[in-house]
Design a protein around this motif. Structure first.
Motif, PDB file in Angstrom:
ATOM      1  N   GLY A   1       0.796  -1.210   0.000  1.00  0.00           N
ATOM      2  CA  GLY A   1       0.000   0.000   0.000  1.00  0.00           C
ATOM      3  C   GLY A   1       0.830   1.263   0.000  1.00  0.00           C
ATOM      4  N   ARG A   2       0.124   2.375  -0.197  1.00  0.00           N
ATOM      5  CA  ARG A   2       0.748   3.695  -0.265  1.00  0.00           C
ATOM      6  C   ARG A   2       0.580   4.420   1.060  1.00  0.00           C
ATOM      7  N   THR A   3       1.597   5.177   1.453  1.00  0.00           N
ATOM      8  CA  THR A   3       1.571   5.922   2.705  1.00  0.00           C
ATOM      9  C   THR A   3       1.897   7.386   2.433  1.00  0.00           C
ATOM     10  N   ARG A   4       1.078   8.293   2.975  1.00  0.00           N
ATOM     11  CA  ARG A   4       1.341   9.727   2.871  1.00  0.00           C
ATOM     12  C   ARG A   4       1.301  10.342   4.270  1.00  0.00           C
ATOM     13  N   ILE A   5       2.337  11.109   4.588  1.00  0.00           N
ATOM     14  CA  ILE A   5       2.442  11.761   5.890  1.00  0.00           C
ATOM     15  C   ILE A   5       2.554  13.259   5.649  1.00  0.00           C
ATOM     16  N   LEU A   6       1.591  14.020   6.164  1.00  0.00           N
ATOM     17  CA  LEU A   6       1.538  15.468   5.988  1.00  0.00           C
ATOM     18  C   LEU A   6       2.088  16.125   7.242  1.00  0.00           C
ATOM     19  N   VAL A   7       3.162  16.892   7.082  1.00  0.00           N
ATOM     20  CA  VAL A   7       3.857  17.500   8.215  1.00  0.00           C
ATOM     21  C   VAL A   7       3.855  19.014   8.041  1.00  0.00           C
ATOM     22  N   PRO A   8       3.460  19.775   9.080  1.00  0.00           N
ATOM     23  CA  PRO A   8       3.449  21.244   8.963  1.00  0.00           C
ATOM     24  C   PRO A   8       4.855  21.814   8.847  1.00  0.00           C
ATOM     25  N   LEU A   9       4.929  23.029   8.336  1.00  0.00           N
ATOM     26  CA  LEU A   9       6.199  23.750   8.272  1.00  0.00           C
ATOM     27  C   LEU A   9       6.708  24.046   9.681  1.00  0.00           C
ATOM     28  N   GLY A  10       8.015  24.119   9.814  1.00  0.00           N
ATOM     29  CA  GLY A  10       8.607  24.422  11.101  1.00  0.00           C
ATOM     30  C   GLY A  10       8.916  23.213  11.944  1.00  0.00           C
ATOM     31  N   ILE A  11       8.612  22.037  11.460  1.00  0.00           N
ATOM     32  CA  ILE A  11       8.899  20.797  12.187  1.00  0.00           C
ATOM     33  C   ILE A  11      10.003  20.057  11.443  1.00  0.00           C
ATOM     34  N   GLY A  12      11.074  19.692  12.143  1.00  0.00           N
ATOM     35  CA  GLY A  12      12.144  18.930  11.527  1.00  0.00           C
ATOM     36  C   GLY A  12      11.712  17.494  11.285  1.00  0.00           C
ATOM     37  N   ILE A  13      12.143  16.953  10.161  1.00  0.00           N
ATOM     38  CA  ILE A  13      11.693  15.615   9.766  1.00  0.00           C
ATOM     39  C   ILE A  13      12.908  14.724   9.521  1.00  0.00           C
TER      40      ILE A  13
END
Length: 243
Positions: A176-188
């Motif tokens: 399956g496909r995975t998408r993770i939406l992360v706001p600006l200003g957060i280190g990844i």
């Protein structure tokens, strides 16, 4: 090839040549096929339809049929022809046989949190298939741990207030496909392993073939709030998107 029917005819012709090669290299099959062809020839030459002519016709058909059934190349021709015509028929009708397949079912994870408090013990059942919405009623951020066999997953952290520490998302999935939406200003930070799939990290795509990759955002070392994603997928893509 651009023309699938040309490809079909070429493959069938090659299989026919292979079938003839097998016949000539197998004396019993060759003799049986030759006998059947001769019976059909003499039956067609008969001026009157009698018992003898019908007998030759039946014997000839049976001999040719049995000789062909004992040839593996003929079976390959039949199987390839049925598969090709079946797939072309599905393509022409516009029907998607995988539309309701279990690996295309999607999972939406919305996380809503407030200021951190005490950490009570938790126990919850995880769905291995199908649609599920996890974290909709959560009032405090907690590290995410997901185990799935198949399905698409979306983790949206757009409304999340992450604590000033390293936060963890752990994901183990079969297909399956995975998408993770992360706001600006957060280190990844992303550590992902996969057998077949693509990794899209902040707009940059990397194909994986039985490999593991570790990537960091430019602001990871300087951000107070950071998210670390540990994931592994057998077959499927993963995307980390800034929002």
């Amino acid at each position: 090839m651009k023309n699938p029917w040309r490809f079909f005819l070429i493959v069938e012709a090659l299989l026919l040549l292979y079938a003839l090669w097998q016949v000539f290299n197998s004396p019993p099959l060759f003799m049986l096929l030759l006998f059947g062809i001769l019976c059909l020839y003499f039956a067609s030459r008969g001026k009157k339809r009698g018992r003898r002519t019908n007998f030759r016709l039946v014997v000839g058909c049976l001999a040719v049929f049995i000789s062909l059934l004992n040839n593996p190349a003929v079976w390959l021709m039949l199987v390839f022809g049925v598969l090709f015509i079946g797939l072309k028929g599905v393509e022409l009708t516009g029907i998607d046989p995988t539309k309701n397949a279990f690996w295309k079912k999607k999972q939406m994870i919305m996380v809503e949190t407030e200021a951190p408090g005490l950490h009570p013990d938790k126990r919850q059942r995880q769905n291995l298939f199908g649609n599920e919405r996890i974290g909709n009623q959560v009032f405090e951020w907690d590290d995410i741990n997901i185990n799935m066999i198949s399905g698409d997953t979306i983790i949206d952290l757009g409304n999340t207030i992450l604590p000033k520490r390293d936060n963890i998302i752990m994901l183990r999935k079969g297909f399956g496909r995975t998408r993770i939406l992360v706001p600006l200003g957060i280190g990844i930070a992303l550590e992902h392993g996969g057998f077949i799939g693509n990794v899209t990290f902040v707009g940059e795509q990397t194909p994986l073939r039985s490999e593991r990759i570790t990537v960091y955002s430019e602001d990871y070392d300087t951000s107070e709030r950071r998210i670390k994603i540990l994931s592994s997928t057998l077959v499927g893509d993963i995307e980390v998107i800034r929002v």
